[in-house]
Design a protein around this motif. Structure first.
Motif, PDB file in Angstrom:
ATOM      1  N   ARG A 128       0.859  -1.196   0.000  1.00  0.00           N
ATOM      2  CA  ARG A 128       0.000   0.000   0.000  1.00  0.00           C
ATOM      3  C   ARG A 128       0.883   1.230   0.000  1.00  0.00           C
ATOM      4  NH1 ARG A 128      -3.222   1.278   4.397  1.00  0.00           N
ATOM      5  NH2 ARG A 128      -1.660   0.439   5.766  1.00  0.00           N
ATOM      6  N   ASP A 129       0.496   2.228  -0.777  1.00  0.00           N
ATOM      7  CA  ASP A 129       1.197   3.508  -0.776  1.00  0.00           C
ATOM      8  C   ASP A 129       0.643   4.322   0.394  1.00  0.00           C
ATOM      9  OD1 ASP A 129       2.291   6.000  -1.174  1.00  0.00           O
ATOM     10  OD2 ASP A 129       2.028   5.959  -3.346  1.00  0.00           O
ATOM     11  N   ILE A 130       1.474   4.532   1.407  1.00  0.00           N
ATOM     12  CA  ILE A 130       1.038   5.275   2.591  1.00  0.00           C
ATOM     13  C   ILE A 130       1.735   6.637   2.669  1.00  0.00           C
ATOM     14  CG2 ILE A 130       0.354   3.246   3.933  1.00  0.00           C
ATOM     15  CD1 ILE A 130       3.053   3.494   5.411  1.00  0.00           C
ATOM     16  N   SER A 131       2.159   7.152   1.531  1.00  0.00           N
ATOM     17  CA  SER A 131       2.866   8.437   1.492  1.00  0.00           C
ATOM     18  C   SER A 131       2.016   9.549   2.080  1.00  0.00           C
ATOM     19  CB  SER A 131       3.249   8.794   0.051  1.00  0.00           C
ATOM     20  OG  SER A 131       4.010   7.758  -0.518  1.00  0.00           O
ATOM     21  N   ALA A 132       0.748   9.619   1.702  1.00  0.00           N
ATOM     22  CA  ALA A 132      -0.130  10.686   2.196  1.00  0.00           C
ATOM     23  C   ALA A 132      -0.328  10.571   3.701  1.00  0.00           C
ATOM     24  CB  ALA A 132      -1.478  10.639   1.477  1.00  0.00           C
ATOM     25  N   VAL A 133      -0.505   9.360   4.201  1.00  0.00           N
ATOM     26  CA  VAL A 133      -0.696   9.139   5.645  1.00  0.00           C
ATOM     27  C   VAL A 133       0.560   9.578   6.403  1.00  0.00           C
ATOM     28  CG1 VAL A 133      -1.024   7.374   7.427  1.00  0.00           C
ATOM     29  CG2 VAL A 133      -2.314   7.249   5.294  1.00  0.00           C
ATOM     30  N   THR A 134       1.724   9.181   5.895  1.00  0.00           N
ATOM     31  CA  THR A 134       2.983   9.536   6.533  1.00  0.00           C
ATOM     32  C   THR A 134       3.183  11.046   6.530  1.00  0.00           C
ATOM     33  OG1 THR A 134       3.913   7.435   5.773  1.00  0.00           O
ATOM     34  CG2 THR A 134       5.478   9.089   6.517  1.00  0.00           C
ATOM     35  N   GLU A 135       2.875  11.679   5.404  1.00  0.00           N
ATOM     36  CA  GLU A 135       3.007  13.139   5.299  1.00  0.00           C
ATOM     37  C   GLU A 135       2.064  13.839   6.274  1.00  0.00           C
ATOM     38  OE1 GLU A 135       4.445  16.792   4.101  1.00  0.00           O
ATOM     39  OE2 GLU A 135       5.261  14.797   3.725  1.00  0.00           O
ATOM     40  N   ASN A 136       0.820  13.338   6.385  1.00  0.00           N
ATOM     41  CA  ASN A 136      -0.136  13.927   7.325  1.00  0.00           C
ATOM     42  C   ASN A 136       0.342  13.796   8.771  1.00  0.00           C
ATOM     43  OD1 ASN A 136      -1.891  14.809   5.379  1.00  0.00           O
ATOM     44  ND2 ASN A 136      -3.240  13.034   5.512  1.00  0.00           N
ATOM     45  N   GLU A 137       0.914  12.644   9.113  1.00  0.00           N
ATOM     46  CA  GLU A 137       1.439  12.446  10.472  1.00  0.00           C
ATOM     47  C   GLU A 137       2.579  13.409  10.756  1.00  0.00           C
ATOM     48  OE1 GLU A 137       2.473   8.324  10.843  1.00  0.00           O
ATOM     49  OE2 GLU A 137       0.378   7.680  10.864  1.00  0.00           O
ATOM     50  N   LYS A 138       3.444  13.635   9.764  1.00  0.00           N
ATOM     51  CA  LYS A 138       4.564  14.565   9.921  1.00  0.00           C
ATOM     52  C   LYS A 138       4.041  15.989  10.094  1.00  0.00           C
ATOM     53  CE  LYS A 138       8.822  16.117   7.646  1.00  0.00           C
ATOM     54  NZ  LYS A 138       8.627  17.491   8.016  1.00  0.00           N
ATOM     55  N   LEU A 139       3.057  16.378   9.279  1.00  0.00           N
ATOM     56  CA  LEU A 139       2.474  17.718   9.401  1.00  0.00           C
ATOM     57  C   LEU A 139       1.822  17.918  10.773  1.00  0.00           C
ATOM     58  CD1 LEU A 139       0.891  18.212   5.862  1.00  0.00           C
ATOM     59  CD2 LEU A 139       2.850  19.437   6.825  1.00  0.00           C
ATOM     60  N   ARG A 140       1.112  16.895  11.245  1.00  0.00           N
ATOM     61  CA  ARG A 140       0.464  16.969  12.553  1.00  0.00           C
ATOM     62  C   ARG A 140       1.506  17.130  13.658  1.00  0.00           C
ATOM     63  NH1 ARG A 140      -2.017  11.931  13.469  1.00  0.00           N
ATOM     64  NH2 ARG A 140      -3.304  12.423  11.687  1.00  0.00           N
ATOM     65  N   SER A 141       2.581  16.385  13.577  1.00  0.00           N
ATOM     66  CA  SER A 141       3.645  16.471  14.572  1.00  0.00           C
ATOM     67  C   SER A 141       4.301  17.851  14.535  1.00  0.00           C
ATOM     68  CB  SER A 141       4.679  15.380  14.298  1.00  0.00           C
ATOM     69  OG  SER A 141       5.777  15.522  15.141  1.00  0.00           O
ATOM     70  N   ASP A 142       4.587  18.356  13.328  1.00  0.00           N
ATOM     71  CA  ASP A 142       5.187  19.686  13.189  1.00  0.00           C
ATOM     72  C   ASP A 142       4.264  20.761  13.751  1.00  0.00           C
ATOM     73  OD1 ASP A 142       7.321  18.453  11.987  1.00  0.00           O
ATOM     74  OD2 ASP A 142       6.858  19.143   9.951  1.00  0.00           O
ATOM     75  N   MET A 143       2.972  20.640  13.469  1.00  0.00           N
ATOM     76  CA  MET A 143       2.006  21.625  13.956  1.00  0.00           C
ATOM     77  C   MET A 143       1.926  21.597  15.488  1.00  0.00           C
ATOM     78  SD  MET A 143      -1.904  22.176  12.778  1.00  0.00           S
ATOM     79  CE  MET A 143      -2.854  21.493  14.121  1.00  0.00           C
ATOM     80  N   THR A 144       1.940  20.413  16.069  1.00  0.00           N
ATOM     81  CA  THR A 144       1.908  20.285  17.528  1.00  0.00           C
ATOM     82  C   THR A 144       3.151  20.926  18.148  1.00  0.00           C
ATOM     83  OG1 THR A 144       0.672  18.227  17.307  1.00  0.00           O
ATOM     84  CG2 THR A 144       1.716  18.631  19.432  1.00  0.00           C
ATOM     85  N   SER A 145       4.307  20.688  17.562  1.00  0.00           N
ATOM     86  CA  SER A 145       5.546  21.290  18.076  1.00  0.00           C
ATOM     87  C   SER A 145       5.495  22.805  17.981  1.00  0.00           C
ATOM     88  CB  SER A 145       6.756  20.780  17.286  1.00  0.00           C
ATOM     89  OG  SER A 145       6.920  19.412  17.460  1.00  0.00           O
ATOM     90  N   LEU A 146       5.018  23.313  16.850  1.00  0.00           N
ATOM     91  CA  LEU A 146       4.921  24.751  16.654  1.00  0.00           C
ATOM     92  C   LEU A 146       3.950  25.380  17.652  1.00  0.00           C
ATOM     93  CD1 LEU A 146       5.698  27.224  14.927  1.00  0.00           C
ATOM     94  CD2 LEU A 146       3.726  26.697  13.491  1.00  0.00           C
ATOM     95  N   MET A 147       2.778  24.758  17.812  1.00  0.00           N
ATOM     96  CA  MET A 147       1.788  25.288  18.753  1.00  0.00           C
ATOM     97  C   MET A 147       2.331  25.274  20.177  1.00  0.00           C
ATOM     98  SD  MET A 147      -1.751  23.706  17.224  1.00  0.00           S
ATOM     99  CE  MET A 147      -2.602  23.907  18.758  1.00  0.00           C
ATOM    100  N   SER A 148       3.017  24.208  20.535  1.00  0.00           N
ATOM    101  CA  SER A 148       3.594  24.099  21.869  1.00  0.00           C
ATOM    102  C   SER A 148       4.605  25.214  22.091  1.00  0.00           C
ATOM    103  CB  SER A 148       4.251  22.731  22.027  1.00  0.00           C
ATOM    104  OG  SER A 148       4.925  22.638  23.233  1.00  0.00           O
ATOM    105  N   HIS A 149       5.442  25.459  21.092  1.00  0.00           N
ATOM    106  CA  HIS A 149       6.446  26.527  21.188  1.00  0.00           C
ATOM    107  C   HIS A 149       5.774  27.898  21.301  1.00  0.00           C
ATOM    108  CE1 HIS A 149      10.066  28.831  20.521  1.00  0.00           C
ATOM    109  NE2 HIS A 149       9.454  29.472  19.539  1.00  0.00           N
TER     110      HIS A 149
END
Length: 170
Positions: A128-149
């Motif tokens: 299965r191509d999970i590129s979009a899922v992986t990208e979404n998880e990375k974006l979510r993690s980046d957004m959480t880090s940014l919001m926390s900061h």
């Protein structure tokens, strides 16, 4: 009987062509029994007609999955599914690879009876191509880090000002 078996196989092939996942079925000796259209596309097999399981899997080699024959041997020996994520940064693609044994009971037993011993009959490879899922998880993690900061910065400022005010009172 033969005509109905052929018809059943055509229905199965047609149905699997609608799946998003790439599938291949191989006999225990590595001979490919079936490859759906998505697997042909992912493995870039447009002009290749004759291929075996090991050649197919070698088209997906990566740092994590560099010895496909060892993965197949492990599945055959243990009966456990092999699963890994394959990352291809140059293509910006992440794939989920699964190799499993398909097992059936002896012919005189119902396939729905889970209490009987089974024997392996073939391998099922699913990608299965999970590129979009992986990208979404990375974006979510980046957004959480940014919001926390961003939340920490004003709180630190407020705390500093409060300490200054307390010092002024003394």
């Amino acid at each position: 009987l033969f005509h109905s078996m052929l018809k059943e196989q055509r229905f199965g092939a047609l149905a699997s062509s609608y799946l998003k996942e790439a599938h291949a079925i191989a006999y225990l000796d590595g001979t490919i029994a079936y490859i759906n259209r998505q697997m042909r596309k992912m493995a870039r097999l447009d002009d290749i007609i004759d291929i075996d399981l090991f050649a197919l899997l070698s088209r997906f080699k990566s740092e994590v999955f560099n010895e496909p024959s060892l993965a197949v041997r492990r599945v055959l020996q243990t009966g456990d599914m092999f699963k890994c994520e394959l990352d291809f940064p140059e293509k910006k693609q992440t794939l989920d690879l699964q190799i499993m044994l398909v097992k059936v009971p002896n012919e005189d037993v119902s396939i729905h009876d889970s209490s009987v011993l089974t024997k392996p009959i073939c391998f099922l490879v699913t990608i299965r191509d999970i590129s979009a899922v992986t990208e979404n998880e990375k974006l979510r993690s980046d957004m959480t880090s940014l919001m926390s900061h961003e939340l920490r910065t004003p709180i630190t400022s407020i705390k500093g000002f409060a300490e200054l005010l307390l010092m002024d009172e003394q």
